[in-house]
Design an enzyme around this catalytic site. Structure first.
Site, mmCIF file in Angstrom:
data_model
loop_
_atom_site.group_PDB
_atom_site.id
_atom_site.type_symbol
_atom_site.label_atom_id
_atom_site.label_comp_id
_atom_site.label_asym_id
_atom_site.label_seq_id
_atom_site.Cartn_x
_atom_site.Cartn_y
_atom_site.Cartn_z
ATOM 1 N N ASP A 125 0.925 -1.228 0.051
ATOM 2 C CA ASP A 125 0.050 -0.027 -0.084
ATOM 3 C C ASP A 125 0.773 1.250 0.042
ATOM 4 O O ASP A 125 0.464 2.290 0.340
ATOM 5 C CB ASP A 125 -1.112 -0.004 1.238
ATOM 6 C CG ASP A 125 -0.076 -0.042 2.406
ATOM 7 O OD1 ASP A 125 0.796 -0.195 2.654
ATOM 8 O OD2 ASP A 125 -0.997 0.017 3.730
ATOM 9 N N GLU A 306 11.310 7.617 3.607
ATOM 10 C CA GLU A 306 9.736 7.827 3.815
ATOM 11 C C GLU A 306 9.761 9.078 2.873
ATOM 12 O O GLU A 306 10.185 10.270 3.194
ATOM 13 C CB GLU A 306 9.380 8.081 4.946
ATOM 14 C CG GLU A 306 9.672 6.982 6.054
ATOM 15 C CD GLU A 306 8.444 5.796 5.814
ATOM 16 O OE1 GLU A 306 7.691 6.097 5.073
ATOM 17 O OE2 GLU A 306 8.885 4.745 6.398
#
Length: 487
Positions: A125, A306
């Site tokens: 995801d 990230e």
């Protein structure tokens, strides 16, 4: 004319023989010690969602499907064949190939150059990495020999790009793979080894582990979503407390993370993470993570990046995310070449490269030189003095001190065999034969020499035979009869 041609051929052969590679000397200068500089910092509070509550069709629209991504990878391999190759490292649970793009001016060949890998879509995801990594590959292909940074990366590194590690999770729109296993918790952990048998790992995890053992990676990064920060080891602590827990190469990792953060559009301006970087154990402790395993078992310095606050942003935002991360990705790969210490390790008695190891005094970790060329590439934070130690079983270690400024340092070592002369066992390399300092097998080199000598002998014999025939034909005409003279 025939004699001139033979002489020309002989000259060419002699020049080819003279151009065969010769052994070169190396330099170096002996005992490793250990030490870890622990550092404590404050704690950041952040909880990443384990799964997205709902991934709608609208969110998926504009992202490449697994089939489309596979087609894109293969098309890239055809379009950029001069600087790339496409290969698979394995398959997912549901049988999707894990395709890798390698970018280099000599793709698929072994070279004494550092290798870097990018991995995207570790969590199903978090698909931004799939798209951004393809953009990176295309940019490097399009700008090679046009942009200095693109040219430096293609000509001085081997860059491997795995756009998706978890195609099944992407298709199922969830974090885990087809078995619903979080792949970033599936690697053997240093603190809590539940099961270290590779056969019990997920096929995607096994593929990565085997890949790291086959390739000699210097550094790497995996791309995630849900925050905006460059994360570095350790990812967890021995007592599972949420605290700063630095690895032995903490300074080098903080430098690498800062290279990424400071090159980013706004990562370094973060109000949550000082400088846009964080230690994993302090921020978001995990166990069984990929970056720690890379460092411990592969000597590969890996960051967890990230790159998007939103796990699954709209496709219309992907181009902006790529632009914001472009220079960070390029500078991170280029940092392998621009800084650190690089060199090769040789055996003094033979001059052959050997797969020794390299340590830095005060840093309790080592990296291994490659088996093919004996080359090593050690990430270090610039601006400091380091004592570098090269060693290998059967040889006397050597050490030397370097001052690492903003530029990389090149340092070769020649190790003397220890013990009595003739006691050292021959070192096996990847080619399973003796290799000279250029990596060319000696058996092949000797075969070339014998071939040159054989051809040379044959041409000399033809030359002598040709001269004799010419001489025999000219013999009757050396004293021609006197012509009658009219008076």
């Amino acid at each position: 004319m025939a004699i001139r041609r033979l002489s020309f051929l002989l000259l060419l052969l002699l020049r080819a023989f003279a151009s065969l590679p010769t052994q070169t000397a190396a330099r170096g200068g002996a005992d490793p010690s250990s030490g870890i500089d622990d550092e404590k910092h404050g704690s950041f509070l952040r909880n990443l969602l384990e799964d997205k509550p709902e991934i709608t069709e609208e969110m998926i629209h504009g992202y490449m499907t697994n089939s489309e991504l596979e087609i894109a990878v293969q098309d890239f391999g055809s379009r950029c064949a001069n600087v790339s190759r496409v290969y698979s490292i394995g398959k997912s649970v549901n049988g999707s190939p894990l395709w890798v793009i390698e970018l280099s001016d000599k793709p698929g060949q072994k070279e004494a150059e550092p290798a870097f890998k990018f991995i995207g879509n570790v969590h199903g995801d978090e698909p931004v990495g799939r798209e951004v990594l393809m953009q990176l590959a295309y940019w490097l292909c399009d700008n090679y020999l046009k942009d200095p940074l693109a040219t430096l990366i293609v000509e001085n590194t081997h860059l491997h790009i795995l756009p998706t590690m978890n195609p099944d999770g992407f298709a199922l729109r969830r974090r885990g793979n087809a078995n619903n296993i979080d792949l970033n918790r599936d690697f053997p952990d240093q603190f809590f080894p539940i099961n270290d048998e590779i056969n019990y790992r997920q096929p995607e995890t096994r593929a990565i582990m085997n890949w790291i053992k086959q390739e000699h990676f210097t550094a790497s990064a995996s791309l995630h979503g849900g925050a905006l920060v460059a994360n570095y080891p350790w990812d967890g602590s021995r007592d599972k407390r949420k605290e700063y827990y630095g690895c032995p190469d903490d300074k080098a990792f903080r430098y690498m993370a800062s290279v990424y953060s400071e090159s980013h559009y706004n990562m370094s301006l973060s109000k949550e993470f000082r400088g846009g970087i964080t230690n994993g154990a302090l921020w978001y402790p995990i166990y069984g993570g990929m970056q720690d395993w890379n460092y411990i078992h592969g000597g590969c310095f890996e960051l967890t990046l990230e790159i998007s606050d939103v796990k699954w942003p709209k496709a219309s935002e992907l181009l902006l995310i790529w632009k914001q991360n472009k220079m960070s990705m390029l500078n991170l790969v280029a940092s392998m070449v621009k800084t650190g210490v690089h060199g090769r390790i040789f055996a003094a008695d033979s001059g052959h490269p050997i797969p020794g190891s390299l340590m830095v005094k005060g840093i309790d970790s080592k990296i291994n030189a490659s088996r093919t060329f004996g080359d090593y590439h050690r990430m270090l934070a610039p601006g400091e003095s380091y004592e570098v130690v090269a060693s290998m079983a059967g040889f006397t270690p050597k050490r030397t001190r370097i001052m690492l400024e903003r530029e990389a340092v090149n340092l070769d070592f020649i190790l003397d065999p220890d013990g009595a002369v003739g006691q050292t066992k021959p070192v096996r390399t990847d080619c399973d034969c003796r290799c000279d300092d250029g990596g060319k097998p000696f058996l092949i080199r000797e075969a070339y020499i014998w071939l040159y000598l054989l051809v040379l002998f044959f041409l000399l014999a033809l030359y002598i035979l040709f001269r004799r025939r010419i001489a025999s034909r000219l013999a009757p005409h050396r004293h021609p009869p006197k012509r009658p003279v009219a008076v």
